[in-house]
Design a protein around this motif. Structure first.
Motif, PDB file in Angstrom:
ATOM      1  N   LEU A  85       0.747  -0.920   0.102  1.00  0.00           N
ATOM      2  CA  LEU A  85       0.035   0.005   0.014  1.00  0.00           C
ATOM      3  C   LEU A  85       0.889   1.133  -0.027  1.00  0.00           C
ATOM      4  CD1 LEU A  85      -2.481  -1.183   2.642  1.00  0.00           C
ATOM      5  CD2 LEU A  85      -2.646  -1.626   0.188  1.00  0.00           C
ATOM      6  N   LEU A  86       0.828   2.040  -0.927  1.00  0.00           N
ATOM      7  CA  LEU A  86       1.574   3.289  -1.020  1.00  0.00           C
ATOM      8  C   LEU A  86       0.596   4.706  -1.288  1.00  0.00           C
ATOM      9  CD1 LEU A  86       4.322   2.202  -3.531  1.00  0.00           C
ATOM     10  CD2 LEU A  86       4.414   2.182  -0.966  1.00  0.00           C
ATOM     11  N   GLY A  87       0.964   5.717  -0.844  1.00  0.00           N
ATOM     12  CA  GLY A  87       0.366   6.872  -0.698  1.00  0.00           C
ATOM     13  C   GLY A  87       1.157   7.739  -1.622  1.00  0.00           C
ATOM     14  N   GLY A  88       0.611   8.788  -2.320  1.00  0.00           N
ATOM     15  CA  GLY A  88       1.222   9.710  -2.888  1.00  0.00           C
ATOM     16  C   GLY A  88       1.762  10.836  -2.208  1.00  0.00           C
ATOM     17  N   ASN A  89       2.615  11.693  -2.800  1.00  0.00           N
ATOM     18  CA  ASN A  89       3.260  12.658  -2.150  1.00  0.00           C
ATOM     19  C   ASN A  89       2.476  14.147  -2.460  1.00  0.00           C
ATOM     20  OD1 ASN A  89       4.382  13.094  -4.694  1.00  0.00           O
ATOM     21  ND2 ASN A  89       6.415  12.697  -3.710  1.00  0.00           N
ATOM     22  N   GLY A  90       1.687  14.091  -3.291  1.00  0.00           N
ATOM     23  CA  GLY A  90       0.901  15.224  -3.871  1.00  0.00           C
ATOM     24  C   GLY A  90       1.703  15.519  -5.216  1.00  0.00           C
ATOM     25  N   LYS A  91       2.705  14.848  -5.780  1.00  0.00           N
ATOM     26  CA  LYS A  91       3.172  15.274  -7.137  1.00  0.00           C
ATOM     27  C   LYS A  91       3.369  14.449  -7.979  1.00  0.00           C
ATOM     28  CE  LYS A  91       5.881  19.110  -4.496  1.00  0.00           C
ATOM     29  NZ  LYS A  91       7.314  19.538  -4.076  1.00  0.00           N
ATOM     30  N   ASN A  92       4.123  13.281  -7.447  1.00  0.00           N
ATOM     31  CA  ASN A  92       4.592  12.268  -8.477  1.00  0.00           C
ATOM     32  C   ASN A  92       3.733  11.028  -8.291  1.00  0.00           C
ATOM     33  OD1 ASN A  92       7.014  13.695  -8.785  1.00  0.00           O
ATOM     34  ND2 ASN A  92       7.809  13.042  -6.944  1.00  0.00           N
ATOM     35  N   PRO A  93       3.748  10.374  -9.511  1.00  0.00           N
ATOM     36  CA  PRO A  93       3.024   9.073  -9.719  1.00  0.00           C
ATOM     37  C   PRO A  93       3.433   7.980  -8.534  1.00  0.00           C
ATOM     38  CG  PRO A  93       3.535   9.848 -11.814  1.00  0.00           C
ATOM     39  CD  PRO A  93       4.289  10.639 -10.608  1.00  0.00           C
ATOM     40  N   ARG A  94       2.735   7.159  -8.032  1.00  0.00           N
ATOM     41  CA  ARG A  94       3.034   6.297  -6.887  1.00  0.00           C
ATOM     42  C   ARG A  94       1.913   5.091  -6.997  1.00  0.00           C
ATOM     43  NH1 ARG A  94       4.721   6.254  -0.948  1.00  0.00           N
ATOM     44  NH2 ARG A  94       6.716   5.395  -1.134  1.00  0.00           N
ATOM     45  N   ASN A  95       2.171   4.185  -7.589  1.00  0.00           N
ATOM     46  CA  ASN A  95       1.023   3.235  -7.629  1.00  0.00           C
ATOM     47  C   ASN A  95       0.923   2.476  -6.235  1.00  0.00           C
ATOM     48  OD1 ASN A  95       2.910   3.106 -10.204  1.00  0.00           O
ATOM     49  ND2 ASN A  95       1.044   2.142 -10.902  1.00  0.00           N
ATOM     50  N   THR A  96      -0.360   2.030  -6.089  1.00  0.00           N
ATOM     51  CA  THR A  96      -0.696   1.429  -4.769  1.00  0.00           C
ATOM     52  C   THR A  96      -0.946  -0.167  -5.251  1.00  0.00           C
ATOM     53  OG1 THR A  96      -1.743   1.237  -2.673  1.00  0.00           O
ATOM     54  CG2 THR A  96      -3.173   1.701  -4.529  1.00  0.00           C
ATOM     55  N   ALA A  97      -1.245  -1.117  -4.448  1.00  0.00           N
ATOM     56  CA  ALA A  97      -1.512  -2.457  -4.453  1.00  0.00           C
ATOM     57  C   ALA A  97      -0.380  -3.130  -5.408  1.00  0.00           C
ATOM     58  CB  ALA A  97      -2.993  -2.646  -5.147  1.00  0.00           C
ATOM     59  N   ASN A  98       0.846  -2.862  -5.318  1.00  0.00           N
ATOM     60  CA  ASN A  98       1.964  -3.449  -5.753  1.00  0.00           C
ATOM     61  C   ASN A  98       2.216  -4.850  -5.144  1.00  0.00           C
ATOM     62  OD1 ASN A  98       2.455  -0.979  -7.336  1.00  0.00           O
ATOM     63  ND2 ASN A  98       3.231  -0.123  -5.462  1.00  0.00           N
ATOM     64  N   LEU A  99       3.022  -5.498  -5.589  1.00  0.00           N
ATOM     65  CA  LEU A  99       3.441  -6.734  -5.013  1.00  0.00           C
ATOM     66  C   LEU A  99       4.812  -6.698  -4.516  1.00  0.00           C
ATOM     67  CD1 LEU A  99       3.452  -9.900  -4.499  1.00  0.00           C
ATOM     68  CD2 LEU A  99       4.099 -10.495  -6.747  1.00  0.00           C
ATOM     69  N   CYS A 100       5.388  -7.093  -3.627  1.00  0.00           N
ATOM     70  CA  CYS A 100       6.588  -7.321  -2.815  1.00  0.00           C
ATOM     71  C   CYS A 100       6.711  -8.591  -2.330  1.00  0.00           C
ATOM     72  CB  CYS A 100       6.982  -6.155  -1.820  1.00  0.00           C
ATOM     73  SG  CYS A 100       6.954  -4.576  -2.429  1.00  0.00           S
ATOM     74  N   THR A 101       7.844  -9.102  -2.396  1.00  0.00           N
ATOM     75  CA  THR A 101       7.819 -10.781  -1.946  1.00  0.00           C
ATOM     76  C   THR A 101       9.053 -11.026  -0.921  1.00  0.00           C
ATOM     77  OG1 THR A 101       9.482 -10.852  -3.847  1.00  0.00           O
ATOM     78  CG2 THR A 101       7.093 -11.270  -4.263  1.00  0.00           C
TER      79      THR A 101
END
Length: 275
Positions: free
Chosen positions: A136-152
């Motif tokens: 789960l990632l949140g944006g910083n108000g400026k740059n694209p930042r996807n959420t629901a990524n996969l880490c392993t």
């Protein structure tokens, strides 16, 4: 199977109706953490250091106001029951400022750990459970930042017929800036397929989740059986140094229907008719 998977995604839109069928499980009851175990790096099982995980105002909150420095004290709160096939729905938001000492990559960063090891099987100084993280990632108000990524952490997956050993794989989700509530889901069907969903969009798909790879430390070697397919496991929420809140953590158990496609098809059709 493709048709069945398409039907399963409709469950997200009809969760309120499905509750009447008695199939949804509220993992977070909005009152307390009695059905959860806590494991924070460097601390014993269920030592909730700094009151990191707490319930306030009907929300499950991850807080660091009693920390002086994060000091790599990565934490996870585990639901006490393992699951194998399910649809998990989570609503979360990031708030406030990152605690001192938190790594830069952990800014507005948390996760839902799927098919994980149990809290009790983690080493005292282990940082992450061997699991599949819906990041789960949140944006910083400026740059694209996807959420629901996969880490392993301690795992690998197969995508498009190829074993993937990269630690993190980006989803195709949009960016969610600010402190807004975000709805994500995970459709998990044993070791056959897992889908990450942000809003109503499927943003990542993979198969054959298995133990392997790195990105996890101080684990019990007996637990890390590389190559073992993950057909079930724990579900946990993450503490990675940025405050985060959860207002919904609910699960629709699909295991009773997995070995009978006709039953699975019937329940999906029933849900769709009531949409």
């Amino acid at each position: 199977m493709k048709q069945l998977l398409t039907g399963l995604l409709l469950l997200i839109a009809v969760s309120g109706m499905a509750q009447k069928e008695g199939k949804w499980i509220q993992l977070f009851n909005g009152k307390d953490l009695k059905d959860w175990d806590i494991k924070i790096k460097g601390h014993e099982l269920n030592d909730n250091f700094g009151n990191t995980f707490r319930v306030e105002d009907g929300l499950l909150k991850v807080r660091y106001d009693q920390y002086t420095n994060f000091d790599e004290q990565y934490g996870h709160i585990f639901y006490k029951q393992n699951f194998s096939a399910y649809l998990l729905v989570v609503e979360y938001r990031f708030t406030g400022e990152q605690v001192a000492g938190g790594p830069g990559w952990a800014y507005r960063n948390s996760g839902v750990m799927l098919h994980g090891q149990t809290a009790a099987s983690m080493g005292k100084d282990q940082d992450f459970p061997i699991s599949l993280e819906e990041q789960l990632l949140g944006g910083n108000g400026k740059n694209p930042r996807n959420t629901a990524n996969l880490c392993t952490p301690g795992t690998n997956v197969v995508m498009n017929g190829k074993l993937i050993t990269d630690h993190c794989i980006s989803s195709t989700s949009k960016t969610y800036h600010g402190d807004q509530w975000v709805r994500v889901a995970a459709l998990v069907l044993r070791d056959s397929v897992i889908k990450h969903i942000a809003g109503t969009d499927t943003v990542l798909v993979y198969q054959q989740p298995q133990i392997g790879g790195g990105a996890v430390s101080n684990y019990d070697p007996a637990v890390k059986q590389d190559g073992k397919l993950l057909r079930e496991g724990s579900i946990s929420l993450q503490s990675e140094s940025h405050p985060v809140e959860f207002r919904k953590v609910e699960l629709f158990n699909l295991e009773p229907y997995m070995d009978d496609p006709a039953k699975l098809d019937r329940i999906l059709k029933k849900l769709q008719k009531k949409k």
